[in-house]
Scaffold this motif. Sequence first.
Motif, PDB file in Angstrom:
ATOM      1  N   TYR A  76       8.375 -25.445 -41.153  1.00 19.56           N
ATOM      2  CA  TYR A  76       8.977 -25.061 -39.919  1.00 19.56           C
ATOM      3  C   TYR A  76       8.228 -23.986 -39.470  1.00 19.56           C
ATOM      4  O   TYR A  76       8.041 -23.201 -40.038  1.00 19.56           O
ATOM      5  CB  TYR A  76      10.354 -25.163 -39.711  1.00 19.56           C
ATOM      6  CG  TYR A  76      11.051 -26.568 -40.476  1.00 19.56           C
ATOM      7  CD1 TYR A  76      11.228 -26.699 -41.787  1.00 19.56           C
ATOM      8  CD2 TYR A  76      11.720 -27.453 -39.652  1.00 19.56           C
ATOM      9  CE1 TYR A  76      11.910 -27.856 -42.391  1.00 19.56           C
ATOM     10  CE2 TYR A  76      12.596 -28.377 -40.326  1.00 19.56           C
ATOM     11  CZ  TYR A  76      12.637 -28.739 -41.375  1.00 19.56           C
ATOM     12  OH  TYR A  76      13.286 -29.828 -41.968  1.00 19.56           O
TER      13      TYR A  76
ATOM     14  N   LEU B 229       9.690 -28.830 -36.852  1.00 22.88           N
ATOM     15  CA  LEU B 229       8.957 -29.212 -38.025  1.00 22.88           C
ATOM     16  C   LEU B 229       7.398 -29.318 -37.912  1.00 22.88           C
ATOM     17  O   LEU B 229       7.055 -29.764 -36.874  1.00 22.88           O
ATOM     18  CB  LEU B 229       9.631 -30.314 -38.534  1.00 22.88           C
ATOM     19  CG  LEU B 229       8.944 -30.926 -39.664  1.00 22.88           C
ATOM     20  CD1 LEU B 229       9.253 -30.243 -41.141  1.00 22.88           C
ATOM     21  CD2 LEU B 229       9.567 -32.462 -40.072  1.00 22.88           C
TER      22      LEU B 229
ATOM     23  N   SER C 164       5.415 -32.145 -43.299  1.00 21.61           N
ATOM     24  CA  SER C 164       6.388 -32.439 -44.329  1.00 21.61           C
ATOM     25  C   SER C 164       5.463 -33.277 -45.390  1.00 21.61           C
ATOM     26  O   SER C 164       4.526 -33.897 -45.187  1.00 21.61           O
ATOM     27  CB  SER C 164       7.498 -33.243 -43.624  1.00 21.61           C
ATOM     28  OG  SER C 164       7.042 -34.393 -43.097  1.00 21.61           O
TER      29      SER C 164
ATOM     30  N   VAL D 174      13.746 -31.940 -45.657  1.00 23.30           N
ATOM     31  CA  VAL D 174      13.661 -32.734 -44.537  1.00 23.30           C
ATOM     32  C   VAL D 174      14.749 -33.730 -44.692  1.00 23.30           C
ATOM     33  O   VAL D 174      14.436 -34.667 -45.558  1.00 23.30           O
ATOM     34  CB  VAL D 174      12.222 -33.199 -44.262  1.00 23.30           C
ATOM     35  CG1 VAL D 174      12.156 -34.170 -43.008  1.00 23.30           C
ATOM     36  CG2 VAL D 174      11.328 -32.069 -44.013  1.00 23.30           C
ATOM     37  N   PRO D 175      15.619 -34.024 -43.703  1.00 23.93           N
ATOM     38  CA  PRO D 175      15.982 -33.052 -42.740  1.00 23.93           C
ATOM     39  C   PRO D 175      16.357 -31.759 -43.343  1.00 23.93           C
ATOM     40  O   PRO D 175      16.697 -31.567 -44.608  1.00 23.93           O
ATOM     41  CB  PRO D 175      17.376 -33.612 -42.173  1.00 23.93           C
ATOM     42  CG  PRO D 175      17.777 -34.622 -43.138  1.00 23.93           C
ATOM     43  CD  PRO D 175      16.509 -35.068 -43.952  1.00 23.93           C
ATOM     44  N   ALA D 176      16.321 -30.867 -42.673  1.00 22.29           N
ATOM     45  CA  ALA D 176      16.833 -29.167 -43.159  1.00 22.29           C
ATOM     46  C   ALA D 176      17.998 -29.098 -43.381  1.00 22.29           C
ATOM     47  O   ALA D 176      19.046 -29.749 -42.809  1.00 22.29           O
ATOM     48  CB  ALA D 176      16.426 -28.333 -41.886  1.00 22.29           C
ATOM     49  N   GLU D 177      18.434 -28.434 -44.479  1.00 23.27           N
ATOM     50  CA  GLU D 177      19.615 -27.899 -44.716  1.00 23.27           C
ATOM     51  C   GLU D 177      20.068 -26.560 -44.071  1.00 23.27           C
ATOM     52  O   GLU D 177      19.416 -25.680 -44.273  1.00 23.27           O
ATOM     53  CB  GLU D 177      19.657 -27.924 -46.311  1.00 23.27           C
ATOM     54  CG  GLU D 177      20.880 -27.032 -46.878  1.00 23.27           C
ATOM     55  CD  GLU D 177      22.162 -27.683 -46.356  1.00 23.27           C
ATOM     56  OE1 GLU D 177      22.458 -29.088 -46.870  1.00 23.27           O
ATOM     57  OE2 GLU D 177      23.065 -27.169 -45.801  1.00 23.27           O
TER      58      GLU D 177
END
Length: 115
Positions: free
Chosen positions: A37, A47, A50, A98-101
Amino acid sequence: QVQLVESGGGLVQAGGSLRLSCVVSGIRINFNDMGWYRQAPGKQRELVISITVGGTTVADDSVKGRFTISKDYAANTMYLQMNDLRPEDTAVYYCNTVPAEPRAWGQGTQLTVSS
């Protein structure tokens, strides 16, 4: 607890190249979709590229053909190879799932591209 440590940023001239690294702990990157990102000044974090568990990569149009994402499973480390850099690539770069934590964001690494 997921920890992400980005490094490798710096100041480069337009047209130059740089490789960023992301050392991951707390999870195995071979079991998670991962991404790079970036957040440019005054803009939201986005983003840019990925890679799935299966190795499929998806890149934003802005970096397609210039940025490459890769993983070193043994080192549990992710890389971002950036070529043909442009001033608009200037941003702080972060890695995350992905998805972001949301709780895992690291400090990021600053890339500045001069014209």
